[in-house]
Design a protein around this motif. Structure first.
Motif, short mmCIF file in Angstrom:
data_model
loop_
_atom_site.label_atom_id
_atom_site.label_comp_id
_atom_site.label_asym_id
_atom_site.label_seq_id
_atom_site.Cartn_x
_atom_site.Cartn_y
_atom_site.Cartn_z
N MET A 171 0.82 -1.20 0.00
CA MET A 171 0.00 0.00 0.00
C MET A 171 0.86 1.26 0.00
SD MET A 171 -3.13 -0.58 2.52
CE MET A 171 -4.46 -1.61 2.11
N THR A 172 1.91 1.22 -0.68
CA THR A 172 2.76 2.40 -0.74
C THR A 172 2.13 3.43 -1.65
OG1 THR A 172 4.04 1.45 -2.54
CG2 THR A 172 4.86 1.08 -0.30
N GLY A 173 2.39 4.66 -1.35
CA GLY A 173 1.88 5.75 -2.17
C GLY A 173 0.50 6.24 -1.78
N GLU A 174 -0.18 5.51 -0.90
CA GLU A 174 -1.51 5.96 -0.48
C GLU A 174 -1.36 7.00 0.63
OE1 GLU A 174 -4.33 3.00 0.51
OE2 GLU A 174 -3.65 1.64 -1.05
N THR A 175 -2.21 7.98 0.58
CA THR A 175 -2.22 8.97 1.65
C THR A 175 -3.65 9.15 2.13
OG1 THR A 175 -2.48 10.81 0.11
CG2 THR A 175 -0.22 10.22 0.74
N GLY A 176 -3.77 9.65 3.30
CA GLY A 176 -5.09 9.88 3.86
C GLY A 176 -4.97 10.82 5.03
N PRO A 177 -6.06 11.03 5.73
CA PRO A 177 -6.06 11.99 6.84
C PRO A 177 -5.03 11.68 7.91
CG PRO A 177 -8.30 11.32 6.30
CD PRO A 177 -7.38 10.47 5.48
N VAL A 178 -4.80 10.39 8.21
CA VAL A 178 -3.85 10.06 9.27
C VAL A 178 -2.44 10.48 8.88
CG1 VAL A 178 -3.31 7.70 8.55
CG2 VAL A 178 -3.21 8.32 10.97
N HIS A 179 -2.11 10.47 7.60
CA HIS A 179 -0.78 10.87 7.16
C HIS A 179 -0.51 12.35 7.38
CE1 HIS A 179 -1.29 7.04 4.94
NE2 HIS A 179 -0.04 6.89 5.35
N ASP A 180 -1.57 13.12 7.53
CA ASP A 180 -1.40 14.53 7.84
C ASP A 180 -1.00 14.73 9.30
OD1 ASP A 180 -2.17 15.14 5.25
OD2 ASP A 180 -4.27 15.49 5.81
N LEU A 181 -1.25 13.73 10.14
CA LEU A 181 -0.98 13.84 11.56
C LEU A 181 0.29 13.11 11.98
CD1 LEU A 181 -4.60 13.24 12.88
CD2 LEU A 181 -3.44 15.42 12.57
N ILE A 182 0.44 11.85 11.53
CA ILE A 182 1.61 11.06 11.93
C ILE A 182 2.10 10.25 10.73
CG2 ILE A 182 0.96 10.84 14.36
CD1 ILE A 182 -0.14 8.08 13.75
N ILE B 198 3.65 6.87 8.76
CA ILE B 198 3.27 5.46 8.76
C ILE B 198 4.12 4.65 9.73
CG2 ILE B 198 4.71 4.82 6.78
CD1 ILE B 198 1.18 3.50 7.50
N GLU B 199 5.40 5.01 9.87
CA GLU B 199 6.25 4.29 10.81
C GLU B 199 5.76 4.47 12.25
OE1 GLU B 199 7.43 6.50 8.60
OE2 GLU B 199 8.42 5.19 7.14
N THR B 200 5.33 5.68 12.57
CA THR B 200 4.80 5.94 13.90
C THR B 200 3.50 5.16 14.12
OG1 THR B 200 5.77 8.14 13.89
CG2 THR B 200 4.01 7.75 15.49
N ALA B 201 2.63 5.15 13.12
CA ALA B 201 1.36 4.42 13.23
C ALA B 201 1.62 2.93 13.43
CB ALA B 201 0.51 4.66 12.00
N ARG B 202 2.58 2.38 12.71
CA ARG B 202 2.90 0.96 12.87
C ARG B 202 3.49 0.66 14.24
NH1 ARG B 202 4.74 -2.17 7.56
NH2 ARG B 202 2.96 -1.60 6.27
N ALA B 203 4.34 1.55 14.72
CA ALA B 203 4.94 1.37 16.04
C ALA B 203 3.87 1.40 17.12
CB ALA B 203 6.00 2.45 16.30
N VAL B 204 2.92 2.31 17.00
CA VAL B 204 1.82 2.39 17.97
C VAL B 204 0.98 1.12 17.90
CG1 VAL B 204 -0.33 3.60 18.55
CG2 VAL B 204 1.75 4.90 18.03
#
Length: 55
Positions: A1-12, A14-20
């Motif tokens: 799913m590389t290249g996809e962006t969405g609202p969460v990418h405006d905040l954090i 993807i590495e941070t989201a995966r770590a969480v």
């Protein structure tokens, strides 16, 4: 799913989201195995209905 962006990418990132997500999964496994959480602000674990973790 590389290249996809969405609202969460405006905040954090993807590495941070995966770590969480990894941390939450580990905590869920720990608690499900009978582990606990210590600290002065830790209330007793509620004994209500179980809500499944959706990742």
């Amino acid at each position: 799913m590389t290249g996809e962006t969405g609202p969460v990418h405006d905040l954090i990132g993807i590495e941070t989201a995966r770590a969480v997500a990894d941390t939450v999964i580990g905590l869920n496994d720990h608690l499900a195995g009978g582990g606990g959480v210590s600290g002065p602000r830790c209330p007793p674990r509620p004994q209500g209905r179980r809500v499944p973790l959706v990742v």
